[in-house]
Motif scaffolding. Sequence first.
Motif, PDB file in Angstrom:
ATOM      1  N   ARG A 284       0.836  -1.268   0.171  1.00  0.00           N
ATOM      2  CA  ARG A 284       0.007   0.025   0.031  1.00  0.00           C
ATOM      3  C   ARG A 284       0.803   1.245   0.087  1.00  0.00           C
ATOM      4  O   ARG A 284       0.530   2.219  -0.418  1.00  0.00           O
ATOM      5  CB  ARG A 284      -0.920   0.238   1.158  1.00  0.00           C
ATOM      6  CG  ARG A 284      -1.995  -1.251   1.122  1.00  0.00           C
ATOM      7  CD  ARG A 284      -3.243  -0.806   2.448  1.00  0.00           C
ATOM      8  NE  ARG A 284      -2.482  -1.010   3.720  1.00  0.00           N
ATOM      9  CZ  ARG A 284      -2.544  -2.047   4.332  1.00  0.00           C
ATOM     10  NH1 ARG A 284      -2.952  -3.250   3.939  1.00  0.00           N
ATOM     11  NH2 ARG A 284      -1.936  -2.035   5.720  1.00  0.00           N
ATOM     12  N   LEU A 285       1.850   1.096   0.117  1.00  0.00           N
ATOM     13  CA  LEU A 285       3.150   2.287   0.405  1.00  0.00           C
ATOM     14  C   LEU A 285       3.317   2.847  -1.021  1.00  0.00           C
ATOM     15  O   LEU A 285       3.632   1.936  -2.133  1.00  0.00           O
ATOM     16  CB  LEU A 285       4.125   2.110   1.269  1.00  0.00           C
ATOM     17  CG  LEU A 285       4.096   1.736   2.664  1.00  0.00           C
ATOM     18  CD1 LEU A 285       5.528   1.373   3.223  1.00  0.00           C
ATOM     19  CD2 LEU A 285       3.521   2.972   3.391  1.00  0.00           C
ATOM     20  N   PRO A 286       3.514   4.230  -1.324  1.00  0.00           N
ATOM     21  CA  PRO A 286       3.799   4.644  -2.676  1.00  0.00           C
ATOM     22  C   PRO A 286       5.453   4.579  -2.726  1.00  0.00           C
ATOM     23  O   PRO A 286       5.915   5.399  -3.822  1.00  0.00           O
ATOM     24  CB  PRO A 286       3.161   5.836  -2.645  1.00  0.00           C
ATOM     25  CG  PRO A 286       3.222   6.399  -0.988  1.00  0.00           C
ATOM     26  CD  PRO A 286       3.093   5.255  -0.197  1.00  0.00           C
ATOM     27  N   VAL A 287       6.102   4.078  -1.790  1.00  0.00           N
ATOM     28  CA  VAL A 287       7.612   3.970  -1.938  1.00  0.00           C
ATOM     29  C   VAL A 287       8.045   3.339  -3.234  1.00  0.00           C
ATOM     30  O   VAL A 287       7.582   2.352  -3.879  1.00  0.00           O
ATOM     31  CB  VAL A 287       8.413   3.743  -0.926  1.00  0.00           C
ATOM     32  CG1 VAL A 287       7.954   4.215   0.486  1.00  0.00           C
ATOM     33  CG2 VAL A 287       7.971   2.067  -0.466  1.00  0.00           C
ATOM     34  N   TYR A 288       9.184   4.022  -4.119  1.00  0.00           N
ATOM     35  CA  TYR A 288       9.631   3.370  -5.117  1.00  0.00           C
ATOM     36  C   TYR A 288      11.122   3.732  -5.406  1.00  0.00           C
ATOM     37  O   TYR A 288      11.568   4.504  -4.750  1.00  0.00           O
ATOM     38  CB  TYR A 288       8.969   3.666  -6.405  1.00  0.00           C
ATOM     39  CG  TYR A 288       9.149   5.265  -6.588  1.00  0.00           C
ATOM     40  CD1 TYR A 288       9.957   5.870  -7.371  1.00  0.00           C
ATOM     41  CD2 TYR A 288       8.276   6.214  -5.956  1.00  0.00           C
ATOM     42  CE1 TYR A 288      10.146   7.166  -7.396  1.00  0.00           C
ATOM     43  CE2 TYR A 288       8.381   7.397  -6.247  1.00  0.00           C
ATOM     44  CZ  TYR A 288       9.209   7.808  -6.836  1.00  0.00           C
ATOM     45  OH  TYR A 288       9.437   9.577  -7.221  1.00  0.00           O
ATOM     46  N   ARG A 289      11.890   2.739  -6.025  1.00  0.00           N
ATOM     47  CA  ARG A 289      13.128   2.950  -6.301  1.00  0.00           C
ATOM     48  C   ARG A 289      13.103   3.282  -8.079  1.00  0.00           C
ATOM     49  O   ARG A 289      12.218   2.963  -8.684  1.00  0.00           O
ATOM     50  CB  ARG A 289      14.204   2.018  -6.055  1.00  0.00           C
ATOM     51  CG  ARG A 289      13.927   1.730  -4.655  1.00  0.00           C
ATOM     52  CD  ARG A 289      15.024   0.719  -3.962  1.00  0.00           C
ATOM     53  NE  ARG A 289      16.340   1.200  -3.989  1.00  0.00           N
ATOM     54  CZ  ARG A 289      17.648   0.863  -3.443  1.00  0.00           C
ATOM     55  NH1 ARG A 289      17.268  -0.621  -3.097  1.00  0.00           N
ATOM     56  NH2 ARG A 289      18.383   1.108  -3.218  1.00  0.00           N
ATOM     57  N   GLN A 290      14.328   3.701  -8.348  1.00  0.00           N
ATOM     58  CA  GLN A 290      14.529   4.185  -9.692  1.00  0.00           C
ATOM     59  C   GLN A 290      14.678   3.109 -11.026  1.00  0.00           C
ATOM     60  O   GLN A 290      13.932   3.622 -11.977  1.00  0.00           O
ATOM     61  CB  GLN A 290      15.802   5.303 -10.085  1.00  0.00           C
ATOM     62  CG  GLN A 290      15.762   6.262  -9.271  1.00  0.00           C
ATOM     63  CD  GLN A 290      14.843   7.348  -9.943  1.00  0.00           C
ATOM     64  OE1 GLN A 290      14.925   7.575 -10.958  1.00  0.00           O
ATOM     65  NE2 GLN A 290      14.244   8.048  -8.834  1.00  0.00           N
TER      66      GLN A 290
END
Length: 307
Positions: A284-290
Motif C-alpha cells: 500500500r505504500l507509494p515508495v519506489y526506487r528508480q
Amino acid sequence: MSAPVAILMAVYNGGALLRDQLSSIAAQDHADWRLLASDDGSSDNSRAVLEAFAAEGHDVTVLDGSGQGGCANFMSLVARMGDHAAPESWLAFSDQDDVWLPDRLSRGIAALDGIEGPALYCSRTWVTDADLRGRRLSAARPRAPSFANALVQNVVAGNTILLNAEAARLAQAAVHEAGRVVVHDWWIYQLITGAGGRVVHDDAPTLLYRQHGANQIGANDAWRARARRIRQLLRGDFAQWNAVNIAALRASAHRFTPENRTLLEDFAAMRGLPFARRLAAFARLPVYRQSVPAQAALWLAALLGRL
C-alpha cells in the motif's frame, strides 16, 4: 540571477588532488561564492593547500573538523554555515577530489531560479578514473524525485547538490535536530522532499567525479557496485540505515507536509509487522526506487524483513 553561494567542503588527507578542485572552483562562471573548508585532522599538506589558495585572494575560511569522518564533517559544516555566510546564501557541497565544470554553480542557479520555497538542484556526473580519464555518465534517474523515493533510495549525488536560500536555511535548522545520519546527501534529499520542497535533477553532468582507492562511497553505476549494494541489503545493512534515517527524520517531522509525516510513520510501522501484514502494508505504500532491478530488490527486502 545574483545568488551568493557558500561552498561546503569536507577535507581529509586530500592534498594530492585538492588543488585541481580548488582551481575548478576558482574558474566558475558564477563568481559570487565563498568556500568553507573543514579539515578533519589531515596529516598531509591539505591545510597548506587551502591556505595557499586563500592567500591568492580567494574567499576561503578553513575550519577544524571533529575527526569523526566525512559525513559528520559535512553535517558540522551545515551547522556552522550561519556563522560564516550571509543569511541569504545558497549552499553547495563539494568533495575534495572532483573537478567542477565551469557552469557547476550557474547551471544549478538557473534551474532553481523562480522556484518558491525550498529547492534542491542535483545532476549527473562524468565518472572518471583517478587521472580524469575514461569518462562515462553516471546513472540516469528516470523516475521523478520525491519523498516516496527518498525514503528508500538516495538519487542525489552530494557533490552536485545546490540548495537555494530557503532550502539552505531549512538544512541549517534541521541539522541540530537530526543526530546521526547515514550520509549527509541522503538526509538532505529526504529533508527537502519531506518538507514539500522541489528537487530538480539535471540529466547533464556538472563535474568530473574521480574514482580511486580513497573514495568514501563511489559511483553506483557499475554492476559490481550494484551487486555490492544487493549484498548489503541482504545482510541487513539497509534495515539499519532505515532505522537511522527514520530517527533523524522523526526529529524534524514537524517541518514536513502532513502527507509526508503520515508516509514516514506508515513506513516505520510497516517494518515491525509480521510477514503477511508487512507485505500487505508495504504494497500500500507509494515508495519506489528508480529501476526495475532496484524495485525488485526493495520487494525482496520486504519479503525478508530487512527493510
